[in-house]
Design an enzyme around this catalytic site. Structure first.
Site, PDB file in Angstrom:
ATOM      1  CD  GLU A 176      45.637  44.659  44.536  1.00 19.36           C
ATOM      2  OE1 GLU A 176      46.190  43.571  44.815  1.00 19.36           O
ATOM      3  OE2 GLU A 176      44.442  44.900  44.776  1.00 19.36           O
ATOM      4  CD  GLU A 205      43.255  40.322  42.653  1.00 17.06           C
ATOM      5  OE1 GLU A 205      43.018  39.344  43.376  1.00 17.06           O
ATOM      6  OE2 GLU A 205      44.373  40.832  42.554  1.00 17.06           O
TER       7      GLU A 205
END
Ligand code: PNW
Length: 484
Positions: A390, A202
């Site tokens: 995720e 991320e």
């Protein structure tokens, strides 16, 4: 008499119906008492769970680990909820064997964890710390001996504080270089047993949020031009790391990343809005995913940034575009898009205040993201292998008097995302696996321990883990290979 004939007839009809159904394509009865598995995944589908080092390991000063920017930042007053830190977290550094048994009892085939850079190269660059590396040897060996495939993330935001002090962290390309050296070191050590590496996790959370808004470590607030340069150093670090991993790792090692791209959902599934969502996907992910997959910052991004645009060389762009074996996406929330008669061709829709969300304020719900994420990657960029790296939800979990946690809201979130992930596989989009966030409650960054994402409840005083209802659900889904 009349009644018994009716019953016999009914019985026959029911038996005939059951036989017809179990013979029907895609509707095969399971061994589970006739429970049907309509949302069945391909046999090779990889079920997993995900965690990250600073959120679970604890042992912050043990065996030669030095501080990361998150140690420093979480120890500053007022930065995290209740002043929480990852000093102890889930004490996974010591309890990893029992935690691997939790994974085993869920039946997962794969586990995504992250390697703590400040444990392995405590000064950020320079000598490796053998005791730090040895922990990941133990972890990987224990996973393999329990039949679980390790997937290793090399950077989940825990930048060695030494690099922040020496170079200003990601504000300098020295950090990109140091990252690639560290990535090569870990891949060289573990790739005899770890088949999949993620470079970074991320971008936005450690670039814009770490150096722009300053809501995450290291908590700096740089001007726009400098933040764009931070973004550039981050994607450059990723690209150099891909090259370093390939140079150091065993042949056949797969390399990718885990990105929280904006997932653009066409507000209505009609051709104009679907087309607009595709355009939006490229445009809204311009500085990270689009740059990596296309080897170029989109013109519109550079134009909009004007004199704040990142400075870069052609060589750097080539490194950034290093070919990947797979793309991982962390998916939580949607970006709704509708078609527009404008040069961009789309507009992003604001969400009304009444939009449903989970326990974390930012966590608005749209299970369709589990369909659109793999579809966009396949359709726009021709990516062949996609993992949802995720997906999960926070919930205001409470241990009840019977010692259980009935997290029906998380279960709802999970089931509906799996149904949409199934739709992606059924339509032939390249989704290969799903990693649930997270195995157990953990240090949720600035929210400290106030937000729980685990499917195991953690009592942080005793370190006791208790399966929530969703753990039971996930075990069943994995066993049946199906969104049950
Ligand atoms: C991810 N958002 O972070 C991280 O990879 C995990 O470490 C974290 O615990 C998990 O999601 C849950 O928060 C995100 O605001 C943080 O959209 C914020 C957002 C998305 C992901």
């Amino acid at each position: 008499m009349a009644q018994s004939i009716t019953r016999r007839k009914l019985g026959k009809i029911a038996a005939a119906l059951a036989a017809a159904e179990s013979a029907g394509a895609g509707m095969a009865a399971t061994q589970d008492g006739g429970v049907r598995g309509y949302y069945r995944f391909p046999n090779s589908f990889l079920w997993g769970c995900a965690t990250a080092a600073y959120q679970i390991e604890g042992a912050a000063a043990q065996d030669g680990r030095k501080p990361s920017v998150w140690d420093a930042w979480s120890h500053m007053p007022g930065k995290t909820a209740n002043g929480d830190t990852g000093d102890i977290a889930c004490d996974h550094y010591h309890l990893y064997k029992q935690d691997i048994q939790l994974l085993k009892s869920l039946g997962v085939k794969a586990y995504r964890f992250s390697v703590a850079w400040p444990r392995v190269v405590p000064e950020g660059s320079g000598p490796a710390n053998e005791r730090g590396l040895a922990f990941y040897d133990r972890l990987v060996d224990e996973l393999l001996s329990n039949g679980i495939q390790p997937f290793a993330t090399l950077y989940h935001w825990d930048l060695p504080q030494a690099l922040e002090d020496r170079h200003g962290g990601w504000a300098s390309s020295e950090t990109s270089k140091a990252f690639s050296e560290y990535a090569g070191l870990v891949a060289g050590r573990l790739s005899d047993r770890v088949g999949h590496f993620f470079t970074v996790n991320e971008f936005l959370c450690f670039t814009d949020q770490g150096y722009g808004s300053g809501i995450k470590a290291p908590g700096r607030k740089l001007p726009d031009g400098a933040v764009n340069q931070v973004r550039h150093h981050a994607v450059l670090g990723h690209g150099l790391a891909v090259q370093a991993i390939r140079a150091a790792a065993k042949a056949g090692t797969k390399v990718g990343l885990a990105e929280n791209a904006r997932i653009c959902v066409p507000v209505i599934e009609s051709a104009p809005h679907v087309g607009a969502a595709s355009k939006a996907m490229r445009a809204l992910n311009a500085p990270f995913l689009t740059a990596i997959l296309e080897g170029k910052y989109p013109d519109a991004y550079l134009l909009a940034a004007g004199r704040n645009a990142p400075r870069f060389t052609a060589d750097e762009m080539r490194a950034i575009a290093s070919p990947l074996d797979f793309v991982g996406l962390n998916i939580y929330t949607p970006t709704y898009i509708r078609a527009a008669d404008s040069p961009a061709g789309f507009v992003e829709l604001p969400q009304p205040a009444s939009y449903p969300r989970m326990a974390s304020e930012w966590l608005t719900i749209a299970p369709e993201i589990a369909y659109w994420a793999p579809r966009h990657l396949g359709e726009i960029w021709g990516v062949k292998d996609v993992y949802i790296t995720e997906n999960g939800s926070s919930s205001t979990d409470r241990l009840t008097a019977d010692g259980k946690v009935y997290d029906t809201d998380r279960l709802m979130y999970l089931r509906n995302h799996l149904v949409n992930a199934h739709r992606a596989t059924a339509e032939g989009w390249p989704l290969r696996g799903y990693f649930l966030w997270s195995l157990m409650d953990n240090f949720e960054w600035a929210d400290g321990y106030t937000k729980r994402f685990g499917i195991y409840y953690v009592d942080f005083k005793t370190q006791k883990r208790t399966p929530k209802l969703t753990a039971e659900y996930y075990r069943e889904a994995i066993k049946r290979n199906c969104a049950v």
